[in-house]
Design an enzyme around this catalytic site. Structure first.
Site, PDB file in Angstrom:
ATOM      1  N   ARG A 286      -9.345   0.604   8.790  1.00  0.00           N
ATOM      2  CA  ARG A 286      -8.786  -0.735   9.028  1.00  0.00           C
ATOM      3  C   ARG A 286      -9.758  -1.166   9.824  1.00  0.00           C
ATOM      4  O   ARG A 286      -9.702  -2.317  10.133  1.00  0.00           O
ATOM      5  CB  ARG A 286      -7.572  -0.140   9.669  1.00  0.00           C
TER       6      ARG A 286
ATOM      7  N   LYS B  56       0.939  -1.060  -0.072  1.00  0.00           N
ATOM      8  CA  LYS B  56      -0.071  -0.179  -0.289  1.00  0.00           C
ATOM      9  C   LYS B  56       0.758   1.230   0.015  1.00  0.00           C
ATOM     10  O   LYS B  56       0.664   2.020  -0.756  1.00  0.00           O
ATOM     11  CB  LYS B  56      -0.883   0.213   1.190  1.00  0.00           C
TER      12      LYS B  56
ATOM     13  N   ARG C  71      12.025  -2.618  11.052  1.00  0.00           N
ATOM     14  CA  ARG C  71      10.957  -2.047  11.646  1.00  0.00           C
ATOM     15  C   ARG C  71      10.505  -3.073  12.853  1.00  0.00           C
ATOM     16  O   ARG C  71      10.491  -4.193  12.561  1.00  0.00           O
ATOM     17  CB  ARG C  71       9.646  -1.828  10.834  1.00  0.00           C
TER      18      ARG C  71
ATOM     19  N   ARG D 267      -0.029  -9.325  13.063  1.00  0.00           N
ATOM     20  CA  ARG D 267      -0.645  -8.381  12.051  1.00  0.00           C
ATOM     21  C   ARG D 267      -1.497  -9.133  10.945  1.00  0.00           C
ATOM     22  O   ARG D 267      -2.756  -8.459  10.653  1.00  0.00           O
ATOM     23  CB  ARG D 267       0.594  -7.544  11.626  1.00  0.00           C
TER      24      ARG D 267
ATOM     25  N   ARG E  94      12.141  -6.105   4.712  1.00  0.00           N
ATOM     26  CA  ARG E  94      11.964  -4.620   4.510  1.00  0.00           C
ATOM     27  C   ARG E  94      12.665  -4.084   5.726  1.00  0.00           C
ATOM     28  O   ARG E  94      13.083  -4.303   6.449  1.00  0.00           O
ATOM     29  CB  ARG E  94      10.505  -4.275   4.863  1.00  0.00           C
TER      30      ARG E  94
END
Ligand code: AP5
Length: 210
Positions: free
Chosen positions: A88, A13, A156, A167, A123
């Site tokens: 969300r 996203k 992260r 998540r 990431r």
């Protein structure tokens, strides 16, 4: 034009919102980025949000709805915006409607959970400016240093594999019901986001212009 990008964590996203934001010249509004800045600056909202974010859980609706309402009232949103990571939950989507916001299109980026796990594990983000990289698909030019500001590029906290599982669970329970919510309103387009970034961008732009 007011757009929503919907999808699981790591579906792309943020990557796609940045690309469309440049093409359409409307701002990308990432509630995740706003919350991370609040945590970094130690604001009251950041203090409330931190424990939820670290655990891979959603920040309470009333906190995020307040943030979003303030942000879309800013001058740069006058010609539209791209919502990246909001709504969300169904109550967040209902709150948008109650604010009188007209959403033109909702684009769901669909990616398998297994692909997501590998993307988020690779990431890396800049501690200083938040720029996002991937060790395999989009590495920084100098190992561990941000191309844009020279800051340290790190994993992260919520990209730790065990938190990614939480998540994803949260996504399927709380956020995926929005797919039917927006389908019912005739606003939803779904694109498969499993190929290269540029392939997904093409599909997203086709959906925006359809
Ligand atoms: P947020 O920052 O919104 O996290 P997220 O939705 O979990 O999204 P991500 O940023 O992880 O993924 P993305 O889909 O943007 O993927 P990206 O483009 O980076 O939220 C963080 C936390 O804040 C939440 O957990 C929650 O606690 C809280 N929060 C935020 N909004 C909230 C709300 N509305 N309500 C309640 N709580 C809220 O891509 C991922 C990686 O894959 C990158 O490394 C990228 O380079 C790579 N990649 C992307 N596309 C491709 C591709 N096509 N091929 C290969 N690699 C790719």
């Amino acid at each position: 034009m007011n757009l929503i990008l919907l999808g699981a964590p790591g579906a792309g996203k943020g990557t796609q919102a940045e690309i469309i934001s440049e093409k359409l010249n409307i701002p990308q509004i990432s509630t995740g980025n706003i919350l991370r800045a609040a945590v970094k600056n130690g604001t009251e909202c950041g203090l409330k949000a931190k424990s939820y974010m670290d655990a891979g859980a959603l920040v309470p609706d009333e906190v995020v709805i307040g943030i979003l309402k303030d942000r879309i009232a800013e001058a740069d949103c006058a010609n539209g915006y791209i919502l990246d990571g909001f709504p969300r939950t169904v109550p967040q989507a209902e709150a948008l409607e109650a604010m009188g916001v007209n959403i033109d299109k909702v684009i769901e980026i669909s990616v398998d959970d297994e692909v997501i796990k590998s993307r988020l594990g690779g990431r890396r983000v800049c501690e200083a400016c938040g720029a996002s990289y991937h060790i395999e698909f989009n590495p920084p030019k100098t190992d561990g240093k941000c191309d844009k500001c020279g800051g340290n590029v790190v994993l992260r906290k919520d990209d730790a594999p065990e938190t990614v599982i939480d998540r994803l669970r949260t996504y399927h329970e709380a956020t995926a019901p929005l797919i039917d919510f927006y389908k019912g309103r005739g606003k939803l387009s779904t694109v498969v986001g499993q190929e290269e970034v540029a392939d997904t961008s093409k599909l997203v732009l086709e959906a925006v212009n359809s």
